[in-house]
Design a protein around this motif. Structure first.
Motif, PDB file in Angstrom:
ATOM      1  N   THR A 116      11.258  35.321  38.501  1.00 42.16           N
ATOM      2  CA  THR A 116      12.042  34.150  38.876  1.00 42.16           C
ATOM      3  C   THR A 116      11.192  32.877  38.947  1.00 42.16           C
ATOM      4  O   THR A 116      11.728  31.781  38.861  1.00 42.16           O
ATOM      5  CB  THR A 116      12.710  34.363  40.240  1.00 42.16           C
ATOM      6  N   GLY A 117       9.893  33.036  39.155  1.00 40.53           N
ATOM      7  CA  GLY A 117       9.027  31.874  39.306  1.00 40.53           C
ATOM      8  C   GLY A 117       9.038  31.293  40.707  1.00 40.53           C
ATOM      9  O   GLY A 117       8.244  30.389  41.018  1.00 40.53           O
ATOM     10  N   ASN A 118       9.912  31.780  41.585  1.00 39.61           N
ATOM     11  CA  ASN A 118       9.968  31.313  42.970  1.00 39.61           C
ATOM     12  C   ASN A 118       8.874  32.033  43.759  1.00 39.61           C
ATOM     13  O   ASN A 118       8.897  33.254  43.879  1.00 39.61           O
ATOM     14  CB  ASN A 118      11.335  31.615  43.567  1.00 39.61           C
ATOM     15  N   PRO A 119       7.895  31.318  44.312  1.00 39.47           N
ATOM     16  CA  PRO A 119       6.777  31.975  45.005  1.00 39.47           C
ATOM     17  C   PRO A 119       7.192  32.764  46.239  1.00 39.47           C
ATOM     18  O   PRO A 119       6.417  33.601  46.727  1.00 39.47           O
ATOM     19  CB  PRO A 119       5.846  30.819  45.377  1.00 39.47           C
ATOM     20  N   LEU A 120       8.396  32.530  46.759  1.00 45.79           N
ATOM     21  CA  LEU A 120       8.852  33.255  47.947  1.00 45.79           C
ATOM     22  C   LEU A 120       9.648  34.504  47.600  1.00 45.79           C
ATOM     23  O   LEU A 120       9.950  35.315  48.474  1.00 45.79           O
ATOM     24  CB  LEU A 120       9.690  32.331  48.838  1.00 45.79           C
ATOM     25  N   ASP A 121       9.994  34.669  46.330  1.00 51.76           N
ATOM     26  CA  ASP A 121      10.669  35.897  45.907  1.00 51.76           C
ATOM     27  C   ASP A 121       9.656  37.027  45.821  1.00 51.76           C
ATOM     28  O   ASP A 121       8.545  36.844  45.314  1.00 51.76           O
ATOM     29  CB  ASP A 121      11.348  35.710  44.551  1.00 51.76           C
ATOM     30  N   MET A 122      10.046  38.206  46.289  1.00 56.23           N
ATOM     31  CA  MET A 122       9.152  39.363  46.267  1.00 56.23           C
ATOM     32  C   MET A 122       9.922  40.603  45.831  1.00 56.23           C
ATOM     33  O   MET A 122      11.074  40.800  46.229  1.00 56.23           O
ATOM     34  CB  MET A 122       8.544  39.624  47.654  1.00 56.23           C
ATOM     35  N   ALA A 123       9.286  41.421  45.027  1.00 58.28           N
ATOM     36  CA  ALA A 123       9.872  42.681  44.583  1.00 58.28           C
ATOM     37  C   ALA A 123       8.933  43.825  44.946  1.00 58.28           C
ATOM     38  O   ALA A 123       7.719  43.725  44.750  1.00 58.28           O
ATOM     39  CB  ALA A 123      10.125  42.656  43.079  1.00 58.28           C
ATOM     40  N   ILE A 124       9.496  44.894  45.486  1.00 60.75           N
ATOM     41  CA  ILE A 124       8.704  46.064  45.873  1.00 60.75           C
ATOM     42  C   ILE A 124       8.721  47.082  44.744  1.00 60.75           C
ATOM     43  O   ILE A 124       9.769  47.401  44.189  1.00 60.75           O
ATOM     44  CB  ILE A 124       9.271  46.713  47.142  1.00 60.75           C
TER      45      ILE A 124
ATOM     46  N   ILE B  39       1.502  28.869  47.981  1.00 66.29           N
ATOM     47  CA  ILE B  39       1.750  30.177  48.587  1.00 66.29           C
ATOM     48  C   ILE B  39       1.415  31.278  47.587  1.00 66.29           C
ATOM     49  O   ILE B  39       1.929  31.288  46.468  1.00 66.29           O
ATOM     50  CB  ILE B  39       3.217  30.296  49.044  1.00 66.29           C
ATOM     51  N   LYS B  40       0.561  32.197  48.018  1.00 61.49           N
ATOM     52  CA  LYS B  40       0.181  33.310  47.160  1.00 61.49           C
ATOM     53  C   LYS B  40       0.330  34.628  47.926  1.00 61.49           C
ATOM     54  O   LYS B  40      -0.053  34.718  49.093  1.00 61.49           O
ATOM     55  CB  LYS B  40      -1.265  33.149  46.673  1.00 61.49           C
ATOM     56  N   ILE B  41       0.886  35.610  47.245  1.00 61.51           N
ATOM     57  CA  ILE B  41       1.071  36.945  47.830  1.00 61.51           C
ATOM     58  C   ILE B  41       0.530  37.954  46.840  1.00 61.51           C
ATOM     59  O   ILE B  41       0.998  38.028  45.698  1.00 61.51           O
ATOM     60  CB  ILE B  41       2.550  37.228  48.124  1.00 61.51           C
ATOM     61  N   ASP B  42      -0.490  38.720  47.246  1.00 57.89           N
ATOM     62  CA  ASP B  42      -1.058  39.698  46.316  1.00 57.89           C
ATOM     63  C   ASP B  42      -0.271  41.004  46.354  1.00 57.89           C
ATOM     64  O   ASP B  42       0.713  41.140  47.098  1.00 57.89           O
ATOM     65  CB  ASP B  42      -2.544  39.921  46.589  1.00 57.89           C
ATOM     66  N   LYS B  43      -0.702  41.977  45.582  1.00 55.85           N
ATOM     67  CA  LYS B  43       0.037  43.225  45.450  1.00 55.85           C
ATOM     68  C   LYS B  43       0.077  44.018  46.748  1.00 55.85           C
ATOM     69  O   LYS B  43       0.982  44.826  46.962  1.00 55.85           O
ATOM     70  CB  LYS B  43      -0.562  44.072  44.331  1.00 55.85           C
ATOM     71  N   GLN B  44      -0.904  43.793  47.612  1.00 59.84           N
ATOM     72  CA  GLN B  44      -0.931  44.505  48.897  1.00 59.84           C
ATOM     73  C   GLN B  44      -0.113  43.786  49.968  1.00 59.84           C
ATOM     74  O   GLN B  44      -0.024  44.259  51.103  1.00 59.84           O
ATOM     75  CB  GLN B  44      -2.374  44.671  49.381  1.00 59.84           C
ATOM     76  N   GLY B  45       0.462  42.630  49.614  1.00 64.11           N
ATOM     77  CA  GLY B  45       1.278  41.890  50.563  1.00 64.11           C
ATOM     78  C   GLY B  45       0.525  40.865  51.373  1.00 64.11           C
ATOM     79  O   GLY B  45       1.088  40.268  52.301  1.00 64.11           O
ATOM     80  N   ASN B  46      -0.755  40.620  51.052  1.00 65.62           N
ATOM     81  CA  ASN B  46      -1.522  39.612  51.779  1.00 65.62           C
ATOM     82  C   ASN B  46      -1.023  38.227  51.395  1.00 65.62           C
ATOM     83  O   ASN B  46      -0.986  37.866  50.220  1.00 65.62           O
ATOM     84  CB  ASN B  46      -3.011  39.748  51.459  1.00 65.62           C
ATOM     85  N   LEU B  47      -0.648  37.450  52.411  1.00 62.72           N
ATOM     86  CA  LEU B  47      -0.089  36.117  52.214  1.00 62.72           C
ATOM     87  C   LEU B  47      -1.154  35.069  52.511  1.00 62.72           C
ATOM     88  O   LEU B  47      -1.765  35.069  53.579  1.00 62.72           O
ATOM     89  CB  LEU B  47       1.116  35.923  53.143  1.00 62.72           C
ATOM     90  N   SER B  48      -1.379  34.170  51.558  1.00 60.86           N
ATOM     91  CA  SER B  48      -2.382  33.127  51.749  1.00 60.86           C
ATOM     92  C   SER B  48      -1.875  31.806  51.185  1.00 60.86           C
ATOM     93  O   SER B  48      -0.968  31.761  50.345  1.00 60.86           O
ATOM     94  CB  SER B  48      -3.697  33.512  51.061  1.00 60.86           C
ATOM     95  N   THR B  49      -2.476  30.731  51.695  1.00 64.60           N
ATOM     96  CA  THR B  49      -2.192  29.379  51.209  1.00 64.60           C
ATOM     97  C   THR B  49      -3.532  28.672  51.043  1.00 64.60           C
ATOM     98  O   THR B  49      -4.601  29.297  51.128  1.00 64.60           O
ATOM     99  CB  THR B  49      -1.307  28.603  52.202  1.00 64.60           C
TER     100      THR B  49
ATOM    101  N   THR C  20       2.192  51.535  47.044  1.00 63.72           N
ATOM    102  CA  THR C  20       3.297  50.579  47.091  1.00 63.72           C
ATOM    103  C   THR C  20       2.768  49.172  46.825  1.00 63.72           C
ATOM    104  O   THR C  20       1.750  48.774  47.389  1.00 63.72           O
ATOM    105  CB  THR C  20       3.986  50.619  48.458  1.00 63.72           C
ATOM    106  N   GLU C  21       3.446  48.427  45.987  1.00 66.82           N
ATOM    107  CA  GLU C  21       2.978  47.092  45.617  1.00 66.82           C
ATOM    108  C   GLU C  21       4.092  46.061  45.722  1.00 66.82           C
ATOM    109  O   GLU C  21       5.275  46.399  45.629  1.00 66.82           O
ATOM    110  CB  GLU C  21       2.425  47.094  44.183  1.00 66.82           C
ATOM    111  N   ILE C  22       3.681  44.809  45.917  1.00 66.73           N
ATOM    112  CA  ILE C  22       4.597  43.672  45.926  1.00 66.73           C
ATOM    113  C   ILE C  22       4.287  42.797  44.716  1.00 66.73           C
ATOM    114  O   ILE C  22       3.117  42.513  44.434  1.00 66.73           O
ATOM    115  CB  ILE C  22       4.461  42.848  47.223  1.00 66.73           C
ATOM    116  N   THR C  23       5.329  42.377  44.018  1.00 68.71           N
ATOM    117  CA  THR C  23       5.169  41.429  42.914  1.00 68.71           C
ATOM    118  C   THR C  23       5.751  40.100  43.349  1.00 68.71           C
ATOM    119  O   THR C  23       6.954  40.002  43.654  1.00 68.71           O
ATOM    120  CB  THR C  23       5.888  41.924  41.643  1.00 68.71           C
ATOM    121  N   GLN C  24       4.915  39.086  43.425  1.00 73.28           N
ATOM    122  CA  GLN C  24       5.372  37.757  43.829  1.00 73.28           C
ATOM    123  C   GLN C  24       6.103  37.080  42.674  1.00 73.28           C
ATOM    124  O   GLN C  24       5.802  37.276  41.503  1.00 73.28           O
ATOM    125  CB  GLN C  24       4.188  36.888  44.258  1.00 73.28           C
TER     126      GLN C  24
END
Length: 245
Positions: free
Chosen positions: A79-87, A141-151, A192-196
């Motif tokens: 989606t390109g939306n940095p707040l969207d996340m898929a498990i 806003i960046k979210i890596d595959k482990q779910g770590n949220l950073s700015t 388990t991974e998250i795709t930002q």
């Protein structure tokens, strides 16, 4: 009421329930994270009142015992939306609501006026240390595959993911969310991974569901035709008997 009527009624009731489930699947083909459902049927034997030991006094009916969810992974769409996340994996986002903790696979999130990450209904998305809040003024806003949220301020939180031994026990509460019995949640399994910037789509297969809907409709019509035939038989018998002198 005759046995045929009982059997037909139970069959039509089960078919109606199945049609409701199929219609709900079709309605949610575009809902993020939605898992298709199917009906679990069970046969049960009804005593017609001729005694428990009389096999001719019993007849078989059908009961829609429960529904179960297909837990297969839905396809991911960027989606390109940095707040969207898929498990990817067997896990759920943990959500804080006024009614208590809830869980969802739908990762279409946004920011509220306090900079907190929330669901489409405004419920807080949980991190491992509480709410996920973006520092004021931060935009990268960046979210890596482990779910770590950073700015640009550095790492600020980690998205909380949970899993369950039996996801079928989760109770749907609407809006793509579920509740669970207290104490049944556990940490997400390894891998388990998250795709930002992506959303997990519904795993509903439109062709399969449309075919199933047609099959249910035809079966219902066949049962109705059988009921009508029996009704005509009884009416004919009554008419014939009434003419006997």
């Amino acid at each position: 009421m005759e046995n045929l009527s009982y059997i037909s009624l139970s069959h039509q009731t089960a078919l109606k329930r199945q049609m409701d489930v199929v219609a709900n699947n079709i309605a949610n083909m575009s809902t993020p994270g939605f898992k298709s459902q199917s009906v679990l049927f069970e046969e049960y034997v009804q005593n017609a009142g001729h005694g428990d030991k009389d096999p001719t006094g019993k007849f078989s009916q059908v009961l829609d015992r429960a529904t179960w969810r297909n837990m297969d992974q839905g396809s991911l769409s960027m989606t390109g939306n940095p707040l969207d996340m898929a498990i990817t994996g067997d896990a759920y986002f943990a959500i804080e609501t006024e009614a208590g903790p809830r869980y969802t696979r739908a990762g279409n999130f946004s920011l509220n006026d306090r900079g907190e990450i929330v669901t489409a209904k405004g419920h807080l998305v949980e991190g491992e240390g509480g709410a996920l809040q973006i520092p004021e003024g931060d935009s990268q806003i960046k979210i890596d595959k482990q779910g770590n949220l950073s700015t640009e301020s550095g790492q600020i939180a980690k998205v909380r993911l949970v899993s369950f031994d039996n996801p079928q026990d989760l109770i749907a509460t609407g809006d793509g969310m579920f509740r669970a019995e207290p104490g049944t949640e556990q940490d997400a399994p390894e891998g388990t991974e998250i795709t930002q910037g992506a959303l997990e789509g519904s795993n509903v297969k439109s062709i399969v569901e449309m075919t199933r809907m047609i099959d249910v409709l035809r079966t219902y019509q066949q049962v109705q035709k059988m009921v009508q035939g029996d009704h005509d038989r009884q009416r004919s018998a009554i008419r014939t008997l009434s003419q006997v002198n």
